[in-house]
Design an enzyme around this catalytic site. Structure first.
Site, mmCIF file in Angstrom:
data_model
loop_
_atom_site.group_PDB
_atom_site.id
_atom_site.type_symbol
_atom_site.label_atom_id
_atom_site.label_comp_id
_atom_site.label_asym_id
_atom_site.label_seq_id
_atom_site.Cartn_x
_atom_site.Cartn_y
_atom_site.Cartn_z
ATOM 1 N N GLU A 80 -4.623 -10.057 3.000
ATOM 2 C CA GLU A 80 -5.867 -10.247 2.682
ATOM 3 C C GLU A 80 -5.560 -12.060 2.289
ATOM 4 O OE1 GLU A 80 -4.065 -9.823 -1.876
ATOM 5 O OE2 GLU A 80 -4.736 -11.647 -2.286
ATOM 6 N N CYS A 112 -3.946 -5.500 -2.367
ATOM 7 C CA CYS A 112 -2.618 -5.191 -2.009
ATOM 8 C C CYS A 112 -1.904 -3.781 -1.404
ATOM 9 C CB CYS A 112 -1.384 -5.424 -3.340
ATOM 10 S SG CYS A 112 -1.382 -7.483 -3.498
ATOM 11 N N HIS A 233 3.822 -0.388 -5.783
ATOM 12 C CA HIS A 233 2.821 -1.323 -5.894
ATOM 13 C C HIS A 233 3.447 -2.799 -6.252
ATOM 14 C CE1 HIS A 233 1.031 -5.015 -4.564
ATOM 15 N NE2 HIS A 233 0.496 -4.971 -5.524
#
Lengths: 343, 122
Positions: A80, A112, A233
């Site tokens: 990103e 992400c 994550h």
């Protein structure tokens, strides 16, 4: 058998401590460290960005694979913080690696989880017989508004995975859970992302991570006990630890991949650096659950089974060795490195 | 500026130089004519080794100091490159390795230039 043939990682050597950021903003570092579980984060050099991090991680992956770069038929870079708004990072990486010109390429963006999305595309293309090897990269120099809670964790780093046949870790199954959930976003021309504060937890991170993990297990008949490691994550250290407990995993399952405490959240590189750190120690026949999360929102879950091939695979230097090699910077140098102040 | 920078991508992004199969000399940046053998030269493109050592260096003190180093790669070829480290860290003879970094950009709306720099070997 299709899966991860090789992997590489890159973490910039600079670190800033939570105490140093808290000092500038007059906040309580102890409280922040307790809340986030993050002690320090990685900071890129002035001449590093997503493209340079992607190239370094990918070069390590190509070297360890011992393949001719021209055998790579696809390059996907998930981030990103692509250096350009329009102009692909993937072509910069492809050129630097010497992939030639016969390759599929695209930049991906899904907060992400864009790196794991690249892995799914490469997996499908290898399965379809379109390519021999595909390169999927997750890399970021994460943006955070100075003074925002995100600043304590937004870090830099990346990992690269070469997907092909005869792997060191077979991708047994992959499943995604996706919904329109605006928990974190960045509008066009805005330098920093915005987020929904507490809204990023239950309806965003936990719903997607847990649903993707359970969806994978239900659809492909896995139980929690079938996995030796789990990687989630890591926006902070609290969320993945809680997600692991919700799914019945212990701290031992996730400890090896929990790099966030020492380097922060490298956004698209976050869960992939955790996976790389886990593959650094995994033994043949061990199974790894990988679940990424991208705001907006979605999660990609993977069941990976390590093969005998890992025994002859070069795994040095390990991700945790790279984490240990560090140089601390103060807040002013951090601002210079992030190009927030210029001479 | 765009075409000039584009033409250099191949040898900037990685250390690709020329090798003369007649005299055995390496050149960087690559040449299309061997300065030693002249017409008898037989040049081929080759990827240079990743590591080498600092032969000499200078610290350019202009705004922010940066280091320009003469580096002898492990094949004996010498390249002039920016060394990405603190001016106090650099020593003659130190081992260095190639790194992919930003060179600069043509302003905020221009292209970004990338290429090879060197960093100390850990």
């Amino acid at each position: 058998m299709i899966g991860i043939v090789s992997y590489g990682s890159y973490i910039p050597k600079f670190r800033i401590k939570v105490e140093e950021i808290a000092r500038v903003w007059g906040e309580d570092a102890k409280k922040i460290k307790g809340g986030l579980g993050v002690h320090e984060k990685s900071v890129p050099d002035v001449d590093e960005d997503t493209a340079t991090i992607g190239v370094e991680a990918a070069r390590e992956a190509v070297k360890r694979a011992g393949i001719d770069p021209e055998e790579i038929g696809a390059v996907f870079v998930g981030s990103e913080s692509h250096p350009y708004a329009v102009k692909p990072t993937a072509t910069i990486v492809g050129e630097a690696l010497g992939v030639g010109n016969d390759y599929y390429a695209a930049d991906l963006e899904f907060a992400c989880k864009a790196g794991t999305a690249g892995m799914q595309i490469c997996f499908s293309m290898v399965k379809a017989g379109m390519i021999k090897y595909g390169l999927a990269i997750g890399a970021d120099t994460s943006q955070a508004r100075p003074g925002d809670a995100l600043e304590y964790a937004a870090a830099a780093g990346g990992a690269a995975f070469i997907i092909g046949k005869d792997p060191i870790a077979e991708i047994e199954a992959t499943y995604s859970f996706t919904s329109d959930t605006p928990d974190f976003w960045r509008r066009d021309l805005q330098p920093y992302p915005s987020h929904g504060g507490r809204f990023t937890g239950q309806p965003a991170y936990f719903r997607h991570v847990i649903s993707a993990a359970r969806g994978l297990m239900e659809r492909y008949s896995y139980k929690t006990e079938d996995f030796d490691y789990a990687v989630f994550h890591m926006p902070n250290a609290k969320f993945p630890v809680r997600a692991a407990r919700m799914l019945g995993f212990s701290d031992e399952h996730i400890g090896q991949g929990l790099v966030v405490r020492a380097i922060g959240n490298a956004y698209s590189g976050s869960s992939l650096l955790g996976l790389a750190a886990t593959l650094d120690v995994a033994e043949p026949d061990e199974r790894v659950l990988l679940v990424s999360f991208g705001s907006g929102a979605g999660s990609d879950a993977f069941a990976l089974r390590v093969t005998d091939k890992i025994k002859e695979f070069e795994r040095e230097p390990k991700v945790w060795d790279k984490i240990e090699r560090k140089v601390y910077v103060d807040y002013a140098i951090y601002l210079k490195h992030r190009r927030k102040i210029k001479a | 500026m765009v075409p000039r920078s584009w033409r250099k991508i191949r040898y900037r992004y990685d250390v690709r130089g020329s090798y003369c199969e007649n005299c055995g000399n390496y050149h960087y940046p690559p040449r299309n004519f061997c300065p030693t053998c002249r017409r008898k030269g037989k040049l081929v493109e080759t990827l240079f080794p990743e590591e080498g050592r600092v032969v000499s260096y200078t610290v350019v003190r202009e705004k922010e100091p940066y280091i320009i180093a003469l580096i002898e790669l492990d094949n004996g070829a010498r390249v002039l490159s920016q060394l990405s480290c603190e001016p106090g860290e650099v020593k003659i003879g130190m081992r260095v390795k190639k790194a992919f970094r930003r060179y600069g950009e043509d302003g905020e709306d221009g292209i970004i230039h990338y290429g090879t720099k060197f960093v100390p070997v850990d």
